[in-house]
Design a protein around this motif. Structure first.
Motif, mmCIF file in Angstrom:
data_model
loop_
_atom_site.group_PDB
_atom_site.id
_atom_site.type_symbol
_atom_site.label_atom_id
_atom_site.label_comp_id
_atom_site.label_asym_id
_atom_site.label_seq_id
_atom_site.Cartn_x
_atom_site.Cartn_y
_atom_site.Cartn_z
ATOM 1 N N LEU A 1 -10.589 -32.721 -19.698
ATOM 2 C CA LEU A 1 -11.958 -32.205 -19.521
ATOM 3 C C LEU A 1 -12.300 -31.023 -20.753
ATOM 4 C CD1 LEU A 1 -13.991 -32.064 -17.088
ATOM 5 C CD2 LEU A 1 -11.929 -33.094 -16.577
ATOM 6 N N SER A 2 -11.245 -30.519 -21.438
ATOM 7 C CA SER A 2 -11.464 -29.660 -22.515
ATOM 8 C C SER A 2 -11.834 -30.646 -23.718
ATOM 9 C CB SER A 2 -10.000 -28.834 -22.824
ATOM 10 O OG SER A 2 -9.737 -28.117 -22.031
ATOM 11 N N LEU A 3 -11.491 -31.843 -23.808
ATOM 12 C CA LEU A 3 -12.034 -32.719 -24.904
ATOM 13 C C LEU A 3 -13.415 -33.027 -24.701
ATOM 14 C CD1 LEU A 3 -11.399 -34.120 -27.410
ATOM 15 C CD2 LEU A 3 -10.384 -36.117 -26.140
ATOM 16 N N VAL A 4 -13.715 -33.595 -23.464
ATOM 17 C CA VAL A 4 -15.089 -34.092 -23.027
ATOM 18 C C VAL A 4 -16.226 -33.001 -23.510
ATOM 19 C CG1 VAL A 4 -16.341 -34.726 -21.358
ATOM 20 C CG2 VAL A 4 -14.154 -35.982 -21.868
ATOM 21 N N LEU A 5 -15.531 -31.549 -22.729
ATOM 22 C CA LEU A 5 -16.476 -30.480 -23.008
ATOM 23 C C LEU A 5 -16.609 -29.862 -24.368
ATOM 24 C CD1 LEU A 5 -15.499 -28.341 -19.740
ATOM 25 C CD2 LEU A 5 -17.526 -29.987 -20.116
ATOM 26 N N LYS A 6 -15.812 -30.142 -25.043
ATOM 27 C CA LYS A 6 -15.753 -29.951 -26.349
ATOM 28 C C LYS A 6 -16.697 -30.585 -27.199
ATOM 29 C CE LYS A 6 -13.135 -29.953 -30.737
ATOM 30 N NZ LYS A 6 -11.803 -30.299 -31.111
ATOM 31 N N LEU A 7 -16.579 -31.764 -26.977
ATOM 32 C CA LEU A 7 -17.472 -32.846 -27.570
ATOM 33 C C LEU A 7 -18.985 -32.796 -27.305
ATOM 34 C CD1 LEU A 7 -15.498 -36.142 -27.451
ATOM 35 C CD2 LEU A 7 -15.980 -34.869 -29.493
ATOM 36 N N ILE A 8 -19.186 -32.500 -25.863
ATOM 37 C CA ILE A 8 -20.481 -32.379 -25.392
ATOM 38 C C ILE A 8 -21.230 -30.971 -25.964
ATOM 39 C CG2 ILE A 8 -21.992 -32.024 -23.208
ATOM 40 C CD1 ILE A 8 -20.208 -33.782 -21.989
ATOM 41 N N VAL B 1 -17.150 -30.317 -40.709
ATOM 42 C CA VAL B 1 -17.551 -29.980 -39.071
ATOM 43 C C VAL B 1 -17.137 -31.166 -38.199
ATOM 44 C CG1 VAL B 1 -19.286 -29.222 -37.739
ATOM 45 C CG2 VAL B 1 -18.859 -28.014 -39.710
ATOM 46 N N ALA B 2 -17.663 -32.132 -38.622
ATOM 47 C CA ALA B 2 -17.341 -33.524 -37.881
ATOM 48 C C ALA B 2 -16.085 -33.820 -37.913
ATOM 49 C CB ALA B 2 -18.213 -34.664 -38.587
ATOM 50 N N ALA B 3 -15.373 -33.823 -38.907
ATOM 51 C CA ALA B 3 -13.857 -34.064 -38.861
ATOM 52 C C ALA B 3 -13.229 -33.348 -37.939
ATOM 53 C CB ALA B 3 -13.237 -33.860 -40.408
ATOM 54 N N ILE B 4 -13.707 -31.844 -38.121
ATOM 55 C CA ILE B 4 -13.072 -31.030 -37.171
ATOM 56 C C ILE B 4 -13.227 -31.193 -35.543
ATOM 57 C CG2 ILE B 4 -12.616 -28.384 -36.320
ATOM 58 C CD1 ILE B 4 -13.094 -27.808 -39.509
ATOM 59 N N ILE B 5 -14.515 -31.365 -35.123
ATOM 60 C CA ILE B 5 -14.700 -31.127 -33.608
ATOM 61 C C ILE B 5 -14.918 -32.710 -33.115
ATOM 62 C CG2 ILE B 5 -16.196 -29.197 -34.016
ATOM 63 C CD1 ILE B 5 -18.760 -30.958 -33.870
ATOM 64 N N THR B 6 -14.751 -33.706 -33.795
ATOM 65 C CA THR B 6 -14.783 -34.967 -33.264
ATOM 66 C C THR B 6 -13.365 -35.633 -33.161
ATOM 67 O OG1 THR B 6 -15.153 -36.171 -35.265
ATOM 68 C CG2 THR B 6 -17.128 -35.426 -34.084
ATOM 69 N N PRO B 7 -13.017 -36.601 -32.184
ATOM 70 C CA PRO B 7 -11.813 -37.336 -32.046
ATOM 71 C C PRO B 7 -11.455 -38.043 -33.515
ATOM 72 C CG PRO B 7 -13.080 -37.798 -30.317
ATOM 73 C CD PRO B 7 -13.851 -37.121 -31.149
ATOM 74 N N PRO B 8 -10.098 -38.028 -33.782
ATOM 75 C CA PRO B 8 -9.641 -38.607 -35.106
ATOM 76 C C PRO B 8 -9.887 -40.234 -35.214
ATOM 77 C CG PRO B 8 -7.910 -38.229 -33.729
ATOM 78 C CD PRO B 8 -9.015 -37.849 -33.045
ATOM 79 N N ASP B 9 -11.231 -40.886 -34.628
ATOM 80 C CA ASP B 9 -11.234 -42.188 -35.186
ATOM 81 C C ASP B 9 -12.177 -42.238 -36.222
ATOM 82 O OD1 ASP B 9 -14.085 -43.082 -33.108
ATOM 83 O OD2 ASP B 9 -13.003 -41.161 -33.022
ATOM 84 N N PHE B 10 -12.699 -43.518 -36.370
ATOM 85 C CA PHE B 10 -13.711 -43.781 -37.588
ATOM 86 C C PHE B 10 -15.105 -43.682 -37.084
ATOM 87 C CE2 PHE B 10 -16.746 -46.770 -39.876
ATOM 88 C CZ PHE B 10 -16.324 -45.964 -41.273
ATOM 89 N N PHE B 11 -15.488 -43.967 -35.913
ATOM 90 C CA PHE B 11 -16.686 -43.925 -35.393
ATOM 91 C C PHE B 11 -17.360 -42.647 -35.165
ATOM 92 C CE2 PHE B 11 -19.641 -44.160 -31.781
ATOM 93 C CZ PHE B 11 -20.866 -44.974 -32.435
ATOM 94 N N SER B 12 -16.661 -41.921 -34.520
ATOM 95 C CA SER B 12 -16.891 -40.381 -33.973
ATOM 96 C C SER B 12 -17.377 -39.552 -34.996
ATOM 97 C CB SER B 12 -15.975 -40.031 -33.220
ATOM 98 O OG SER B 12 -15.468 -40.597 -31.976
ATOM 99 N N PRO B 13 -16.782 -39.476 -36.336
ATOM 100 C CA PRO B 13 -17.375 -38.362 -37.263
ATOM 101 C C PRO B 13 -18.706 -38.976 -37.694
ATOM 102 C CG PRO B 13 -15.002 -38.830 -37.486
ATOM 103 C CD PRO B 13 -15.449 -39.888 -36.618
ATOM 104 N N ILE B 14 -18.728 -40.415 -38.098
ATOM 105 C CA ILE B 14 -19.750 -40.805 -38.489
ATOM 106 C C ILE B 14 -21.059 -40.867 -37.871
ATOM 107 C CG2 ILE B 14 -21.081 -43.188 -39.288
ATOM 108 C CD1 ILE B 14 -19.018 -41.952 -41.093
ATOM 109 N N SER B 15 -20.864 -40.802 -36.426
ATOM 110 C CA SER B 15 -22.051 -40.610 -35.387
ATOM 111 C C SER B 15 -22.371 -39.076 -35.107
ATOM 112 C CB SER B 15 -21.414 -41.016 -33.894
ATOM 113 O OG SER B 15 -20.261 -40.094 -33.434
#
Length: 258
Positions: A162-169, A210-224
């Motif tokens: 839940l912490s990860l999902v809420l952090k992303l949202i 900022v994208a590298a810090i707050i997104t999961p460490p995969d390729f797609f998430s920072p780009i998005s």
């Protein structure tokens, strides 16, 4: 001195009143969100549930006695923030609008009305685009059981998930407020359109960090996050430039009138 202090005190009193309104709505929103916390929990877990559908024995766990309860409190707090955000945007507008020129108000009204929409757009992108792709990527590292080898299987903790999902949202929602923040900074004279144009490469680097810090460490998430956030930065330059033109025109009209 008294003439200077009086407007300042009036502004501080008004600011306190509007902060009390926001806090009150936040508390009411938390209470409402806690009442529906189970439904909100099921909604937040749905991206993972969809990927694990049809696989028996899959579950979320909690390892602390109070962890599940604290998780529901966290859901209610973030739910209250989500519900109270339109009120926050409105109170900010009501506090700032008396100091704006009429032409600036025409520019700012759609911006502040769009602030909740931008927040919702960013949150929706995190939930509907980033989470499913990122979860699928991380689940790909599971390994099935085989002779002599123990399987690797996800058993996520409720609080961590839940912490990860809420952090992303909320991170995506807040990042999408960039045009509103830049407009306010431009209105206060802290930034200018020329400054924003000259610092494009540094802004892009900051966005990447900022994208590298707050997104999961995969390729797609920072780009998005990088692509729409940089597009919003370019939109911010246009907004600040229009604000500067309005201010110059208003100053010239005041000079002619005097």
């Amino acid at each position: 001195m008294n003439d200077v202090q009086k407007p300042l005190l009036e502004h501080l009193i008004e600011l306190r009143r509007r902060l009390l309104i926001v806090v009150s709505v936040l508390v009411l929103g938390m209470g409402l969100a806690y009442f529906f916390s189970q439904d909100i929990f099921e909604f937040l877990v749905e991206p993972l549930t969809t990927l694990l559908q049809g696989q028996p024995g899959r579950r979320l766990i909690y390892t602390g006695l109070t962890e599940a309860f604290i998780t529901y409190l966290k859901i209610s707090f973030f739910g209250g923030l989500f519900l109270s955000f339109p009120v926050l945007a409105y109170q900010v507008w009501q506090f700032l609008s008396p100091g704006l020129y009429s032409q600036e108000k025409k520019l700012a009204i759609p911006l502040f009305l769009g602030a909740p929409l931008l927040f919702l757009l960013g949150s929706a992108m995190a939930y509907y685009v980033v989470c499913p792709v990122a979860w699928k990527f991380f689940l790909s590292f599971e390994t099935p059981p085989s002779p002599g080898v123990l399987p690797i299987q996800l058993e996520a903790r409720v609080e961590e998930y839940l912490s990860l999902v809420l952090k992303l949202i909320f991170s995506f929602g807040l990042c999408f407020q960039l045009p509103v923040v830049m407009y306010l900074l431009g209105r206060l004279g802290i930034v200018s359109s020329k400054m924003l144009q000259d610092k494009r490469k540094y802004a892009f680097l900051g966005i990447v960090i900022v994208a590298a810090i707050i997104t999961p460490p995969d390729f797609f998430s920072p780009i998005s996050l990088i692509i729409p956030l940089y597009a919003l930065y370019e939109i911010s330059i246009i907004l600040v430039k229009r604000t500067e033109k309005v201010r110059i025109m208003q100053t010239q009209e005041n000079v002619k009138a005097s």
